[in-house]
Design an enzyme around this catalytic site. Sequence first.
Site, mmCIF file in Angstrom:
data_model
loop_
_atom_site.group_PDB
_atom_site.id
_atom_site.type_symbol
_atom_site.label_atom_id
_atom_site.label_comp_id
_atom_site.label_asym_id
_atom_site.label_seq_id
_atom_site.Cartn_x
_atom_site.Cartn_y
_atom_site.Cartn_z
ATOM 1 N N LYS A 76 0.865 -1.179 0.000
ATOM 2 C CA LYS A 76 0.000 0.000 0.000
ATOM 3 C C LYS A 76 0.899 1.225 0.000
ATOM 4 O O LYS A 76 1.685 1.437 0.928
ATOM 5 C CB LYS A 76 -0.886 -0.012 1.236
ATOM 6 C CG LYS A 76 -1.771 1.231 1.349
ATOM 7 C CD LYS A 76 -2.746 1.093 2.490
ATOM 8 C CE LYS A 76 -3.600 2.347 2.623
ATOM 9 N NZ LYS A 76 -4.565 2.218 3.718
ATOM 10 N N LYS A 102 -2.097 -1.443 -3.903
ATOM 11 C CA LYS A 102 -2.982 -0.295 -3.817
ATOM 12 C C LYS A 102 -2.170 0.989 -3.882
ATOM 13 O O LYS A 102 -1.166 1.084 -3.161
ATOM 14 C CB LYS A 102 -3.728 -0.380 -2.488
ATOM 15 C CG LYS A 102 -4.617 0.794 -2.200
ATOM 16 C CD LYS A 102 -5.180 0.654 -0.816
ATOM 17 C CE LYS A 102 -5.964 1.908 -0.509
ATOM 18 N NZ LYS A 102 -6.509 1.908 0.816
HETATM 19 C C1 PBG Z 1 -7.107 3.127 5.533
HETATM 20 C C2 PBG Z 1 -7.585 3.076 4.138
HETATM 21 C C3 PBG Z 1 -7.478 4.086 3.178
HETATM 22 C C4 PBG Z 1 -8.062 3.576 2.016
HETATM 23 C C5 PBG Z 1 -8.530 2.305 2.286
HETATM 24 N N1 PBG Z 1 -8.209 1.985 3.597
HETATM 25 C C6 PBG Z 1 -6.984 5.466 3.292
HETATM 26 C C7 PBG Z 1 -5.614 5.772 3.644
HETATM 27 O O1 PBG Z 1 -4.719 4.933 3.741
HETATM 28 O O2 PBG Z 1 -5.394 6.958 3.846
HETATM 29 C C8 PBG Z 1 -8.147 4.323 0.717
HETATM 30 C C9 PBG Z 1 -9.129 3.804 -0.261
HETATM 31 C C10 PBG Z 1 -9.443 4.737 -1.358
HETATM 32 O O3 PBG Z 1 -8.819 5.785 -1.562
HETATM 33 O O4 PBG Z 1 -10.404 4.423 -2.077
HETATM 34 N N2 PBG Z 1 -7.976 2.510 6.415
#
Ligand code: PBG
Length: 327
Positions: free
Chosen positions: A198, A251
């Site tokens: 991520k 991601k």
């Molecule tokens: C954190 C989380 C995020 C997203 C999914 N889980 C946000 C982040 O890391 O700031 C982002 C998903 C998206 O942008 O669609 N719990």
Amino acid sequence: MSFPERRPRRLRRTPELRALIRETELSPRHLIAPLFVKEGIDEPQPIASMPGQSQHSLESLRKEARDIASRGVTAFVLFGVPARKDAEGSEAWNPDGIAQLGLRALREELGDDHVLIADLCLDEYTDHGHCGVLGDDGSVDNDRTVGLYRRIALTQAEAGADLVAPSGMMDGQVAAIRSALDEGGHTDRVGILAYAAKFASAFYGPFRDAAECAPRFGDRAGYQMDPANSDEAIREIRADIDEGADIVMVKPALPYLDVIRRSKQETGGFPLAAYNVSGEYAMVKAAVERGWLEERRTTLEILTAIRRAGADLILTYHAKDAADWLA
Ligand code: PBG
């Protein structure tokens, strides 16, 4: 006059010929629909930066999930938005917290033949908006945070999640959650979809409106990955597989198609999801609103590209529309 021998155009002449040699399949079964459920509201609240998406009440969550499921989408990932936040994010492991209530409502509505995935993180629940508890120096304390993730996993498993999806990028989170699930008697029933690679991405902007989780100070670069790194992404993915992940995730999706491809190739085809995140969705929607892009073709091209790169599954806010178009 000499003609080229190879004539690829022969197989592009009709839709049937093109379908015959198509390499990549995209169907509703590849899509996972993200949904937001918010505590203390009676009506769904549209999310301005994500046209077509809302924060749901328990009631409208059921309705929306059923609507999406009727189009052939079988999997959902749920995010809870609590009414009360504190420094630790304690609503996240409340057995009757909003995410747990949402999971139970979805299970009741959809039955056992749908897959329910619980996002497992603290940023929606902490008053400072970070994905864990803070240490004395103001940075996220890895090990205390992982201890809390274990508690969240158990309440989500007990609320009926098929998979929990840790998204906080703490070191060792997958192993810790796996052992908590095993100790809780969920060895064979509850799996882990690990947000393994991520990245610290600008493309999460609209999500932070949706989940009300923008960090109050600082950013997430201290725990999420540097967008410049793909070797490191492979190490993260391998580590999560070794720790017991059942599915790994990259991601965001579009800016990281190379990482998706490498993951698929370098893990012996380990089950792989990609998250087509909020900012990717918002870009398409904004351009479509202005008449600059055609929504259907653009969306299907993007989702096909993510599949072609190597993703088995795509978490996407386009799930409902795409499933309609693919029907
Ligand atoms: C954190 C989380 C995020 C997203 C999914 N889980 C946000 C982040 O890391 O700031 C982002 C998903 C998206 O942008 O669609 N719990």
